[in-house]
Design a protein around this motif. Structure first.
Motif, PDB file in Angstrom:
ATOM      1  N   SER A   1       0.824  -1.209   0.000  1.00  0.00           N
ATOM      2  CA  SER A   1       0.000   0.000   0.000  1.00  0.00           C
ATOM      3  C   SER A   1       0.857   1.257   0.000  1.00  0.00           C
ATOM      4  CB  SER A   1      -0.923   0.006   1.227  1.00  0.00           C
ATOM      5  OG  SER A   1      -1.792  -1.098   1.224  1.00  0.00           O
TER       6      SER A   1
ATOM      7  N   LYS B   1       1.828   1.833  -3.627  1.00  0.00           N
ATOM      8  CA  LYS B   1       0.683   2.029  -4.522  1.00  0.00           C
ATOM      9  C   LYS B   1       0.053   3.405  -4.306  1.00  0.00           C
ATOM     10  CE  LYS B   1      -3.497  -0.255  -6.152  1.00  0.00           C
ATOM     11  NZ  LYS B   1      -4.425   0.895  -6.035  1.00  0.00           N
ATOM     12  N   GLY B   2       0.132   3.888  -3.067  1.00  0.00           N
ATOM     13  CA  GLY B   2      -0.453   5.187  -2.755  1.00  0.00           C
ATOM     14  C   GLY B   2      -1.714   5.053  -1.924  1.00  0.00           C
TER      15      GLY B   2
ATOM     16  N   ASP C   1      -8.872   0.463  -0.428  1.00  0.00           N
ATOM     17  CA  ASP C   1      -7.601   1.168  -0.558  1.00  0.00           C
ATOM     18  C   ASP C   1      -6.445   0.321  -0.019  1.00  0.00           C
ATOM     19  OD1 ASP C   1      -8.484   3.654  -1.668  1.00  0.00           O
ATOM     20  OD2 ASP C   1      -9.362   4.132   0.282  1.00  0.00           O
TER      21      ASP C   1
ATOM     22  N   THR D   1       2.259   1.452 -10.065  1.00  0.00           N
ATOM     23  CA  THR D   1       2.952   2.384  -9.178  1.00  0.00           C
ATOM     24  C   THR D   1       3.931   3.222 -10.001  1.00  0.00           C
ATOM     25  OG1 THR D   1       4.919   1.053  -8.615  1.00  0.00           O
ATOM     26  CG2 THR D   1       2.885   0.544  -7.442  1.00  0.00           C
TER      27      THR D   1
ATOM     28  N   SER E   1       0.882   9.789  -1.282  1.00  0.00           N
ATOM     29  CA  SER E   1      -0.517  10.206  -1.290  1.00  0.00           C
ATOM     30  C   SER E   1      -1.124   9.980  -2.670  1.00  0.00           C
ATOM     31  CB  SER E   1      -0.639  11.681  -0.903  1.00  0.00           C
ATOM     32  OG  SER E   1      -1.967  12.136  -1.080  1.00  0.00           O
ATOM     33  N   SER E   2      -2.274   9.335  -2.690  1.00  0.00           N
ATOM     34  CA  SER E   2      -2.983   9.137  -3.948  1.00  0.00           C
ATOM     35  C   SER E   2      -3.859  10.341  -4.291  1.00  0.00           C
ATOM     36  CB  SER E   2      -3.852   7.872  -3.862  1.00  0.00           C
ATOM     37  OG  SER E   2      -4.796   7.979  -2.796  1.00  0.00           O
TER      38      SER E   2
ATOM     39  N   GLN F   1       0.431  14.576  -5.073  1.00  0.00           N
ATOM     40  CA  GLN F   1       1.841  14.326  -4.775  1.00  0.00           C
ATOM     41  C   GLN F   1       2.400  15.333  -3.767  1.00  0.00           C
ATOM     42  OE1 GLN F   1       3.924  11.734  -5.981  1.00  0.00           O
ATOM     43  NE2 GLN F   1       1.921  10.908  -6.529  1.00  0.00           N
TER      44      GLN F   1
ATOM     45  N   ASN G   1       2.574  14.010  -0.177  1.00  0.00           N
ATOM     46  CA  ASN G   1       3.440  12.876   0.173  1.00  0.00           C
ATOM     47  C   ASN G   1       4.166  13.141   1.491  1.00  0.00           C
ATOM     48  OD1 ASN G   1       2.772  11.557  -2.187  1.00  0.00           O
ATOM     49  ND2 ASN G   1       4.647  12.136  -3.272  1.00  0.00           N
TER      50      ASN G   1
END
Length: 338
Positions: free
Chosen positions: A137, A140-141, A156, A219, A281-282, A285, A288
């Motif tokens: 995870s 992947k974000g 998620d 990713t 962070s999805s 960016q 993050n």
């Protein structure tokens, strides 16, 4: 020169690598008690083979979490609050496993032993699966906002990508544990452990291939660190092939080293792909978490570095000594009373 932020990111990575390398074979042996062992005596032999080591190996995880808390408090806060439920289940599984090791032989009752044997299996399967889901995870974000708060739903965290990662790590732990068993046992149990490890290499290769392909497509870590990650993947493939070769030649020590190398390279690739981020962070960016915005102050990192460099040699020395003292193989006849 490397900054203190970078140094502590590397140290935390090393701690997680050490945990998965060492506790990985413990998890594998725990799963073997239901998969490989044919009777109660063989289960006791398998448990005794990791008896002197399993609790010390878990210290690596505790130390990694402690280092994360002290060096990167924002990372720690976001991680442990966002993954509260998976971590609770992992913790309960580890507790049940540790208790089972101690309580299993306290009563001569079949139902009693079967109950604790189930705890050992679940406590050996669930933690590596959940930890792999968490690490997958990371890259992947996750939905992390500008306040460093994570609002992750079930999908998620649990999705095809993270589940494949979890199954891959579980199977790798099992193979790693089987090779440890070949080093710690003799006779038929040793032979069956080696043969089962060889049989599991093909499904493990399939899972690894699927995970790498999905990582490339789902990713951004290959975009960020493509060259070095390709080198790590190549080294992992070489180590994987060599592990199979050494198994066929019955060179169990080398095979164990290679399965450990695959484990270490897998964890290394996660941290290399993340750097300088610690959580992605999805949402944006800009949200993050990095080794800069999630870190403690310079003075705190400096003090921690001095303390760590002072204490670490003693801790490593003690663990190396324990492996040296308990390096002999475990024989079935010595444990019939259990």
């Amino acid at each position: 020169m490397i900054s203190l932020n970078e140094l502590w990111f590397v140290l935390i990575a090393v701690l997680f690598i050490g945990f998965f390398f060492l506790e990985g074979f413990d998890f594998g042996v725990g799963m073997e008690t239901q998969i490989l062992a044919k009777n109660d005596t063989e289960r006791r032999v398998l448990i005794n083979s990791i008896g002197p080591f399993w609790d010390g190996n878990e210290v690596w995880l505790i130390t990694a979490a402690g280092a994360m808390f002290a060096a990167f408090p924002e990372w720690y806060a976001t991680l442990f609050s966002g993954f509260y439920i998976p971590f609770v289940f992992a913790l309960l599984a580890l507790i049940a496993r540790g208790v089972a090791f101690e309580f299993r032989g306290k009563r001569d009752s079949l139902a009693w032993k079967r109950t604790w044997d189930a705890c050992i299996f679940i406590g050996s399967f669930l933690p590596p699966f959940l930890l792999a889901v968490v690490f997958a995870s990371f890259i992947k974000g996750l939905p992390i906002d500008g306040e460093m708060q994570m609002y992750a739903g079930f999908t998620d965290i649990v999705n095809v990508y993270t589940v494949v990662a979890g199954l891959t790590v579980v199977l790798l732990c099992l193979v790693h544990g089987l090779m440890f068993t070949t080093l710690r046992t003799v006779g038929d149990l040793q032979v069956r452990a080696r043969k089962l490890a060889q049989k599991l290499l093909i499904p493990l290769a399939v899972l690894f291939t699927a995970f790498v392909i999905m990582t490339y497509n789902m990713t951004d870590i290959f975009e960020q660190r493509g060259t070095i990650l390709m080198i790590i993947v190549a080294l992992g493939v070489i180590a994987f092939v060599l592990s199979g070769y050494f198994m066929t030649k019955k060179k169990d020590g080398y095979a164990f080293g290679m399965t450990g190398a695959v484990m270490a390279l897998s964890v290394t690739s996660i941290f290399v792909g993340l750097f300088p981020r610690v959580m992605i962070s999805s949402i944006d960016q800009a949200f993050n978490l990095t080794i800069t915005n999630a870190a403690s102050g310079h003075y705190s990192l400096k003090v921690m570095t001095i303390v760590a460099l002072t204490i670490l040699p003693f801790v490593l020395g003690y663990q190396i000594w324990s492996y040296f003292v308990f390096h002999k193989r475990v024989h079935e006849k010595e444990h019939l009373e259990y």
